[in-house]
Scaffold this motif. Sequence first.
Motif, short mmCIF file in Angstrom:
data_model
loop_
_atom_site.label_atom_id
_atom_site.label_comp_id
_atom_site.label_asym_id
_atom_site.label_seq_id
_atom_site.Cartn_x
_atom_site.Cartn_y
_atom_site.Cartn_z
N THR A 71 0.84 -1.20 0.00
CA THR A 71 0.00 0.00 0.00
C THR A 71 0.87 1.25 0.00
N ASN A 75 1.18 3.99 -2.96
CA ASN A 75 0.90 5.39 -2.67
C ASN A 75 2.08 6.30 -2.99
N ALA A 244 -1.30 2.50 -9.66
CA ALA A 244 -0.86 3.68 -8.91
C ALA A 244 -0.53 4.84 -9.84
N GLU A 297 -8.78 5.42 -5.13
CA GLU A 297 -7.72 5.48 -4.12
C GLU A 297 -7.96 4.46 -3.01
N GLU A 301 -5.53 1.14 -2.00
CA GLU A 301 -5.11 0.78 -0.64
C GLU A 301 -5.49 -0.67 -0.34
#
Length: 398
Positions: A71, A75, A244, A297, A301
């Motif tokens: 994650t 990110n 991503a 988003e 995650e």
Amino acid sequence: MSLTSQQVPVLRSDAEALSVARELAAVLKRDSALRDRERRLPHDELELFSRTGLWGISVPKAFGGAGVSNTTLANVIAVIAAADSSLGQIPQNHFYALEVLRVNGSPQQKQRLYEEVLAGQRFGNALAELGTKNAHERTTHLAKAEHGFRITGRKFYATGALYAQRIPTSVVDDDGIQHLAFVPRDSDGLTVIDDWSGFGQRTTGSGSVVFDNVFVAAEDVIPFQSAFERPTTVGPLAQILHAAIDTGIARAAYEDALHFVRTKTRPWIDATTDIASEDPLTLKSFGHLSVRLSATEALLERAGEFLDRAQANPTAETVAAASIAVAEARALSTEISLAAGSTLFELAGSQATLAEHGLDRHWRNARVHTLHDPVRWKYHAVGNYYLNDENPPLRGTI
């Protein structure tokens, strides 16, 4: 930490990695439109990026790295891609190669190559080829030689190779088995050609690499094909990084749309307001974008959490679940990145099309990057998984 430091720090935690990524992104964003418009290759920016230590964050703790969660890794890439999506894509295959190394490398190979990465070395890629019967066929040949091997062939879509110190290269031996050769960039007979002409992702350096009887030491070659003959996370790791990048592009387009409408856009003549940001139809459109971006988003995650579990316990079930979670994130990130890049102009108006703003780069970048593999097959894999209990194939494109 100071981004001007010449020494490459070893980042120690997820929180530190995210903090450094946000600090770096603020710097990279400043001239991103100019780099895209003039195709200024980001050599200086990549040196800065390397000196942050972010290229080593997936190195396992046992080998001196932070071993951040997937994650966090996703990110970090999304944050960098929101600042400059080409700079977000360039390390994608670096992290992919590190996952192949983690899964299939010997302890000695891991120790040596991880040390290079923690010292600031960048890995590019030379995987795909043009002219083959499908996107996964490989013809670049690995021949036995004294003390190692010789490589002959030509690659394309070699993102990051132009900027790398090593170029992980997919090769096929005399028995038709694929390997991954970590070839030093300065090897005799290796030529990197800056012939990438895509209308998006213009500074990724995704052009050609030619191997003319290039020597590679035996210790720099690791198994590759076997990573897809048993349950491993190599495939979903590659795909979450693509998701991503698209999520970062969507975030950048959305934020630029907000700023432009707030500061420059005039309301439509039929709106009952003198302020564009109070136009009820504009509000509805922004609400629609915002909901889908937040969902993307959140899925990113969630996919990282599934991938963490699969890495800790790679079974057919955990890897399939991770692949599907990543496919869900990838499907929505594809759609929202394209939608945000297009809707931006509908909401911002004609002024937004002026070249001086460079806002067209978001849609162009999304359109080019999302063609990496077709979203329609992700929906097929997801539907087949839930309806027919069919696990997705073990490869890097689901």
